[in-house]
Design a protein around this motif. Sequence first.
Motif: not given
Length: 297
Positions: A213-227
């Motif tokens: 995709n691209a590098v952005s701070n919004s990628l941090a949502i992956i930590g919640i989606k993986v939970f």
Amino acid sequence: MNWDLLFQLMINGIIVGLLYGVVAMCFVLIYKSTQVVNFAQGEFLVLGAWVCWFFVMKWQLPFVLAFLFAMAFMTVFGILVQMVILRPLIGEPIISVIMVTIGLSIFMQALMNWVFGNSAERFPSVFGDETISIGGLQVETAYLMSLVLSLVVMGLFYYFFKFSRYGLAMRATAFNQQVAQSLGISVKQVFAMAWAISALVSCIAGVVLGLVNAVSNSLAIIGIKVFPAVIVGGLDSIVGAVIGGVIIGILENLAEFFDGQFFHIGNMYTVAPFYVLIIILMIRPYGLFGTKDIERI
């Protein structure tokens, strides 16, 4: 029904799900070793991606060299986080440690916004724009490389825990810290190693997502989606983390397909994993492969 689209989304779901499984293993690794859930895992992922991007774009390093430097940086970062922030909290209530990881998440978000900004940045084309045909469907090379990297990381995890001395020490510590200490295992070193490996693997996942995709701070949502994947598989099961990641990846894409074809709600892709999370917690709160705690009174 558009069967070609469904097949394409299923392939995407498996590839993304394996990447979710890699991130989920980081949650499980830290939980098994320290009994702590790291809510800053998504920020670890983003930081690794940003560091690699910085080495490539600002220092003009070749991608492979920048990737290796980023992994080394994140390994040291994970050790420092455990030693400086979390080690003084050994013996404190678990909720205190969890709150510290939440505070670390917020601090890292603010720091990355300040250093790297809020806009998304792309890596230079590493694998090109070529596609490979799988069953008549065109899959981008970057997605296939993410699949290969995910499988390699999982294989290394298996070998590490099954055959290496340090992997066996981590398994012993996860089983019982006092017994591990009586056998001469340094629990502090095991904790530091768990955070180092978790940060390293998060870096790999972050760079792969940044390439796709691209590098952005919004990628941090992956930590919640993986939970949800962690809970579905079991919070203390490495195998469960992988299977849970694949389940959530496929479920997301199935939700997107049926929403686009029939329901037209618009947000099923985002919320479907959390519906599964609620159902699993109601029916089997320790997950599909988690260890069921039995307390005797």
